[in-house]
Write an enzyme that holds these catalytic residues in place. Sequence first.
Site, PDB file in Angstrom:
ATOM      1  N   PRO A 119       0.773  -1.253   0.000  1.00 22.72           N
ATOM      2  CA  PRO A 119       0.000   0.000   0.000  1.00 22.72           C
ATOM      3  C   PRO A 119       0.802   1.300   0.000  1.00 22.72           C
ATOM      4  O   PRO A 119       0.734   2.099   0.936  1.00 22.72           O
ATOM      5  CB  PRO A 119      -0.843  -0.137   1.264  1.00 22.72           C
ATOM      6  N   CYS A 120       1.503   1.553  -1.089  1.00 20.98           N
ATOM      7  CA  CYS A 120       2.262   2.799  -1.203  1.00 20.98           C
ATOM      8  C   CYS A 120       1.331   4.011  -1.226  1.00 20.98           C
ATOM      9  O   CYS A 120       1.753   5.123  -0.913  1.00 20.98           O
ATOM     10  CB  CYS A 120       3.172   2.769  -2.425  1.00 20.98           C
ATOM     11  N   HIS A 121       0.055   3.806  -1.563  1.00 23.45           N
ATOM     12  CA  HIS A 121      -0.898   4.910  -1.576  1.00 23.45           C
ATOM     13  C   HIS A 121      -1.175   5.449  -0.169  1.00 23.45           C
ATOM     14  O   HIS A 121      -1.678   6.553  -0.027  1.00 23.45           O
ATOM     15  CB  HIS A 121      -2.217   4.484  -2.251  1.00 23.45           C
TER      16      HIS A 121
END
Length: 156
Positions: A119-121
């Site tokens: 989950p880089c977001h």
Amino acid sequence: MSIAYIQTPLGIASIVGDEHGISEISILEEGNCSETIPEELLTAVTQLQEYFQGNRHDFDFKMNPKGTEFQQKVWKELLQIPFGKTISYLDLSKKLGDVKAIRAVASANGKNPLWIVVPCHRVIGTDGSLTGYAGGLWRKKWLLEHEIPSFQQSLF
């Protein structure tokens, strides 16, 4: 190596992998969906669909992303960010043990090959701003609002 294309609310997702795991999930601006899903990609496709339906908060299929040792370390730390939470690039750098590595951490974050799953977001600016997202800031905003319904009111 197998590949499948599925429709998501954010565009066509490309899923690439083999018996060793999923190596890449990315979003495309356009394309066609696969008529059949290869067996080794089926669990990942199902879990992504469940995520978009709001029925899944984490992923447990086998992952096999390709990257440098440092990138792998950053991506592993990204997996520790809970669903519905965010972290700043600065705090992520601190967790990795080097506050001065913030640019390298941001670069590794941007090279994340497993869209949504790693989950880089969930990584935002220290001031709470939406910064840098390979899929476009509108997608990052959508994902955060999907995971944190109150996100829009808290930032905008």
